[in-house]
Design an enzyme around this catalytic site. Sequence first.
Site, PDB file in Angstrom:
ATOM      1  CB  ALA A 152      32.414  38.308  16.967  1.00  0.00           C
ATOM      2  CG  ASN A 153      27.114  37.092  17.486  1.00  0.00           C
ATOM      3  OD1 ASN A 153      27.092  35.941  17.892  1.00  0.00           O
ATOM      4  ND2 ASN A 153      26.982  37.392  16.198  1.00  0.00           N
ATOM      5  NE  ARG A 154      27.652  38.881  25.747  1.00  0.00           N
ATOM      6  CZ  ARG A 154      28.754  39.099  26.457  1.00  0.00           C
ATOM      7  NH1 ARG A 154      29.602  38.115  26.679  1.00  0.00           N
ATOM      8  NH2 ARG A 154      28.994  40.288  26.945  1.00  0.00           N
ATOM      9  CB  SER A 155      26.333  32.873  18.436  1.00  0.00           C
ATOM     10  OG  SER A 155      26.057  31.571  17.994  1.00  0.00           O
ATOM     11  CB  ALA A 207      24.172  34.844  16.277  1.00  0.00           C
TER      12      ALA A 207
END
Length: 398
Positions: free
Chosen positions: A207-210, A273
């Site tokens: 995943a990512n930090r959004s 994102a």
Amino acid sequence: MLTGRRVLLVISGGIAAYKSLDLIRRLRERGAAVRCILTRGGEQFVTPLSIATLTGERVFQDIFSLTDEAEIGHIALVKECDLVVVAPATANLLAKMAMGLADDLAATALLATDRPILVAPAMNTRMWDHPATRANLATLEARGVHRVGPNTGWLAEGEVGEGRMAEVPEILAAIEGLLAGGPLAGRRALVTSGPTVEPIDPVRFIANRSSGKQGHAIAAALARLGAGVTLVSGPVALADPAGVRVVRVETAAEMLEACRAALPADVAVCAAAVADWTVANRSAGKRRKQAGAPPPVIELAPNPDILATLAAGPQRPRLLVGFAAETENVVGNAVEKRARKGCDWIVANDVSAGTGAFGGDANTVHLVTASGVEDWPALPKTEVARRLAERIAAAVQP
Ligand code: CTP
């Protein structure tokens, strides 16, 4: 149209008062009736004669004028309107409103009214930035006072900064939003938000930090302007925005599917994102460590580009807005990305470590359009959303 709607316009003492004359004209063109209170300060910048000519009504200036009190009175003045607009709203008048002072007709009317109030602040940058003004604004907004602007640009003092009164079309859009169901009434908007999550196995994912804060704020701002909004969101820890249809997804493939299902739309804002890659060798069962065996290799496969797919699709929204999360050459990459993805606008932001853009509450963005690049100041994400929604409303006007 604002046919039959009644606006009480308070003009206080700022150079931006000249724009209020144009505002009266535009309101009248849309069928609204306008009555005006002119403060002592306002009189220094525009004349009662100009206002009376444009409104077709007498101008209200003095609380102790017996004729006014006999004929109409300040209570009737605020009752016989659907909305009170303060434009320009000086730092002084905002302070009086926050304190509940009633030392002139404008302040008394603002204290006595039970109608919605919209303020268009206009002042010098340092006055705007002063903690006292910020606290007054926060007090007023907490009481439900609506606000449009101020903008960044040339100020009367010959310097550039934030504090310039919103432009007349922006104020009109805000008035229409409050009175006529909003400038985006009848329009459909699609917003993507948050991260996507690409499973490695049933317990692990990429995943990512959004955080989804910016995308969710945009969905809320578009809904406030009257749009019917579908928000397609990856997993986030945020409440659903009021009045918005929320579709929850996990992967980029699911996000694309949900976006397709939400078409046709007049506007799409792709703020998610989206993971560029998905896991090609996703395993159905949990991957286990095996003594002596090398770590497993995760194979990646490209995800569909949702923004580019919408841009090239048969149901392309009339206005397509993308985001560009960059860590270097922010504007240059965004200009290139706008062309490559085939969207109309790109909102570019620097997400390098330390900017706080990812997960934080503030954002410094650049709006890249066909006509150039606008650098916006550092703003709360809710404010970026409000401004973007106003720009979208102005762009999709018939
Ligand atoms: N986007 C999308 N689908 C993807 C990737 C990105 O819809 N698979 C959208 C994002 O929502 C955003 C824009 O494309 O509006 C740009 O995203 P960004 O991550 O900055 O760009 P990338 O496409 O990943 O390009 P690069 O890797 O070159 O930075």
